[in-house]
Enzyme design. Structure first.
Site, PDB file in Angstrom:
ATOM      1  N   LYS A 288       0.843  -1.189   0.000  1.00 33.98           N
ATOM      2  CA  LYS A 288       0.000   0.000   0.000  1.00 33.98           C
ATOM      3  C   LYS A 288       0.882   1.244   0.000  1.00 33.98           C
ATOM      4  O   LYS A 288       1.820   1.364   0.776  1.00 33.98           O
ATOM      5  CB  LYS A 288      -0.918   0.003   1.229  1.00 33.98           C
ATOM      6  CG  LYS A 288      -2.109   0.930   1.112  1.00 33.98           C
ATOM      7  CD  LYS A 288      -3.128   0.661   2.212  1.00 33.98           C
ATOM      8  CE  LYS A 288      -4.372   1.502   2.001  1.00 33.98           C
ATOM      9  NZ  LYS A 288      -5.407   1.248   3.033  1.00 33.98           N
ATOM     10  N   GLU A 371     -19.648  -5.231  10.957  1.00 31.44           N
ATOM     11  CA  GLU A 371     -20.547  -4.395  11.755  1.00 31.44           C
ATOM     12  C   GLU A 371     -21.607  -5.201  12.492  1.00 31.44           C
ATOM     13  O   GLU A 371     -21.970  -4.872  13.633  1.00 31.44           O
ATOM     14  CB  GLU A 371     -21.220  -3.352  10.857  1.00 31.44           C
ATOM     15  CG  GLU A 371     -20.294  -2.273  10.345  1.00 31.44           C
ATOM     16  CD  GLU A 371     -19.494  -2.675   9.116  1.00 31.44           C
ATOM     17  OE1 GLU A 371     -18.659  -1.874   8.657  1.00 31.44           O
ATOM     18  OE2 GLU A 371     -19.714  -3.809   8.612  1.00 31.44           O
ATOM     19  N   ARG A 399     -25.742  -2.056   7.844  1.00 29.57           N
ATOM     20  CA  ARG A 399     -25.581  -3.506   7.716  1.00 29.57           C
ATOM     21  C   ARG A 399     -26.047  -4.252   8.970  1.00 29.57           C
ATOM     22  O   ARG A 399     -26.328  -5.448   8.901  1.00 29.57           O
ATOM     23  CB  ARG A 399     -24.106  -3.840   7.483  1.00 29.57           C
ATOM     24  CG  ARG A 399     -23.469  -3.107   6.341  1.00 29.57           C
ATOM     25  CD  ARG A 399     -22.105  -3.701   6.111  1.00 29.57           C
ATOM     26  NE  ARG A 399     -21.215  -2.750   5.495  1.00 29.57           N
ATOM     27  CZ  ARG A 399     -20.025  -3.060   5.012  1.00 29.57           C
ATOM     28  NH1 ARG A 399     -19.607  -4.293   5.084  1.00 29.57           N
ATOM     29  NH2 ARG A 399     -19.256  -2.147   4.468  1.00 29.57           N
TER      30      ARG A 399
END
Length: 647
Positions: A288, A371, A399
């Site tokens: 990254k 979540e 969610r």
């Protein structure tokens, strides 16, 4: 005028779309990748956006666009913010000056922009499910195209991904899942999957060893027979060199790990995966922030950035806004109460909890992009006597709607606290990230109280109220926006509903909550300068008690009432006001100012406020227009005796 993009980025200047990659030598593609990284840093430093993740996926994106035809083949990026290189290579390079701006290029996959964007991917962990659906459609319709899901290791912490991988393995559909493993999501990855991938990363020799053995067997008598019956041998090799690869056990053919910055290796494995008529998981390791020193050193800070200095790598300083204040206050409270815990779903820095995690590591829980699990775990902790605070973005809390009902609210007495960050209009990330559904879906849940701070002082007070002064005993959500407080800094938390701008014999009344009180007060001041008297009421708590108190508010309110909210119309608080008006029998001209029942485009928050007519100037114009219309109506037909509702 000459286009500034041209004649600056070497090979990239000659690439109009992915067709220009066909037949391009790897050495030239390597230069192209360098050009793309320079392009990304230059443009994102001016527009803001997701930088580190796109720098890390350059070679993989180039390899994918070379090996597949994204106009026909379906390539799904999960999360979609790592699609910038894909967009550059599919004809949208010259639109990058408008990235994430109103009317400009979206920062996520968006099919309306290009046929090469197969679907919307703004939230994590959905790509394999969508890809498998597309693969099933291909089979049932007897079509010919490839389906690829590029899923990050952060997105792989979400349970939905495993449901899909399990089903994909059982389906036997030809499907390529590419695990983009950079050991990061936004913050450091956590959990058992992160440890499993770590074991796989240290064993890249597995695939090479297997291939060498197959090659050796092909040259000895009976070798082909041994190869054909070599399942047990293959399993034995795997058990030693790749202990317990769960992907194989779920039915996918595992390939890798592969260096995600080696174009030749990527092309070899992509071509091999295309020939296999089964579910394949290709494990690709990337870095990254690759190619930009500052992003490599701090990939979390350069994940999502606003405008910055690309030469020195300096990011703009800010006070952190509501998120930082929440984190600081929670730390203060936790110093005096060992029952306080913090839970988040892969967003410790985004929700302001990095400081809490450092000070109270034993009481901090990052569950990954999960979540549903976060909410249910919060319920369990609260039930057993702890004081858990679960911090999740409004758009991601959607969610866990079932868990909010089933695990938290049905019992009625579970004192769980939810810190809802990024509530309301967020802006540049667009339709998938605006938190405009939290009030409607939370209002639908019995025993749920929604606290709505308008400034930092109220956020501090309401967090304490949620933890220690919970009269109902049920769950409490504290919703607050991204960014900083406005001009209104008064603490009005002593009452669930209060008048913050009284007006004698008001000609109009505005009812609002949260940060929008600033727009309401601005509208009232503008109208006052024109001789129009406007009162402003602020809701501090959205709950049954507040809705019951609306009868008294409407008794004092003007016949013209504006309810100002940064949520969708269906389920908004304006519905409670309309019901109160019916109960009271008071004729009411009710003006509902909100986002409407629609998904808002990306753009600056101020622009979206204007689009929805919820900025102070627009609200003032609407009130003036209504008053003028009412005046003309009375002159022409006498006093109006019935109310009306306008959206």
């Amino acid at each position: 005028m000459e286009n500034p993009i041209k004649n600056r980025y070497g090979v990239l200047d000659r690439v109009r779309d992915a067709d220009d990659l066909r037949g391009m030598p790897d050495s030239v593609k390597a230069t192209l990748c360098e050009n793309i990284r320079e392009f990304l840093v230059d443009h994102i430093s001016k527009t803001g956006g997701h930088l580190a993740s796109n720098l890390g996926i350059v070679e993989l994106s180039v390899a994918l666009e070379s090996a597949f035809d994204s106009r026909r083949d379906r390539i799904i990026y999960d999360v979609g913010h790592q699609c910038y290189v894909h967009k550059i290579l599919t004809g949208r390079k010259e639109q990058f000056d408008s990235l994430r701006m109103y009317g400009g290029l979206c920062g996520f996959l968006k099919p309306a922009e290009s046929e090469t964007d197969p679907c919307i991917t703004g939230h994590a962990s959905n790509s394999v499910s969508v890809a498998l659906g597309m693969a099933h459609a291909r089979t049932l319709r007897n079509d010919k195209y490839h389906v690829v899901a590029v899923i990050g290791d952060g997105a792989l912490t979400g349970g939905m991904a495993y449901e899909a991988l399990s089903d994909a393995g059982a389906s036997h559909e030809p499907l390529l899942v590419i695990l983009n493993d950079n050991n990061m999501s936004i913050d450091k990855n956590v959990g058992g999957m992160a440890r499993h991938l770590a074991r796989l990363r240290v064993s890249p020799q597995y695939l090479d060893t297997k291939n060498h053995i197959k090659a050796a067997l092909s040259h000895v008598p009976g070798g082909k027979t041994l190869t054909a019956k070599g399942t047990k041998l293959k399993s034995a090799i795997k058990s030693v060199m790749l202990p317990g690869s769960m992907f194989d056990q779920m039915g996918s053919t595992y390939m890798g790990p592969v260096d995600g910055h080696d174009l030749a290796a990527l092309d070899f494995h992509l071509q091999l995966a295309k020939r296999l008529k089964c579910p394949v998981l290709l494990h690709v390791m990337t870095k990254k922030g690759k190619g930009y020193r500052y992003a490599e050193q701090a990939p979390d800070k350069f994940h999502g950035v606003s405008k910055f200095d690309p030469i020195r790598g300096r990011l703009p300083k800010g006070d952190g806004g509501f998120s930082a204040v929440f984190g600081e206050e929670l730390c203060k409270l936790a110093q005096h109460d060992e029952r306080i815990c913090a839970i988040t779903a892969a967003m410790p820095s985004g929700t302001g909890l990095s400081g809490f995690s450092a000070q109270f590591p034993q009481r901090f829980f990052d569950v990954g992009i999960a979540e549903e699990h976060a909410v249910a775990m919060t319920a369990g902790m609260a039930k057993q006597g702890l004081r858990p605070v679960c911090a999740i973005y409004a758009t991601f809390l959607q969610r866990a709607y079932d868990q909010l009902i089933h695990d938290v609210s049905v019992a009625g007495d579970i004192p769980a606290v939810f810190a809802i960050d990024r509530a309301g209009i967020v802006g540049a990330d667009g339709a998938t990230h605006n938190g405009t559904f939290d009030v409607p879906f939370l209002r639908s849940i019995p025993n749920m109280t929604i606290l709505c701070p308008s400034n930092y002082a109220e956020l501090r007070a309401m967090l304490t109220q949620a933890l220690y002064h919970n009269e109902t005993g049920g769950a409490i959500a504290v919703r607050y926006p991204r960014g900083k407080e406005g001009a209104f800094t008064e603490d009005t938390t002593s009452a669930p509903l209060c008048c913050v701008r009284p007006a004698p014999s008001p000609q109009a009344t505005i009812i609002t909550y949260g940060i929008l009180v600033n727009e309401a007060l601005a509208a009232a001041e503008q109208l006052a300068a024109a001789g129009v008297s406007v009162s402003v009421w602020k809701i501090n708590a959205i709950c049954a008690a507040t809705e019951a108190a609306l009868d008294d508010v409407l008794a004092q309110a003007a016949p013209l009432c504006v309810v100002l909210e940064d949520v969708v119309q269906n389920g908004s608080f304006s519905e409670a006001v309309a019901q109160a008006a019916v109960r009271s029998g008071k004729p009411l001209d009710l003006q509902c100012v909100n986002t409407g029942n629609r998904f808002l485009p990306h753009g600056a928050v101020t622009e979206l406020y204007q689009l929805c007519g919820m900025d102070g100037a627009s609200v003032a114009r609407r009130i003036d227009s209504c008053l003028q219309s009412t005046k003309k109506g009375k002159e022409n037909s006498g006093e109006e005796k019935t109310g009306r509702i306008d959206f």
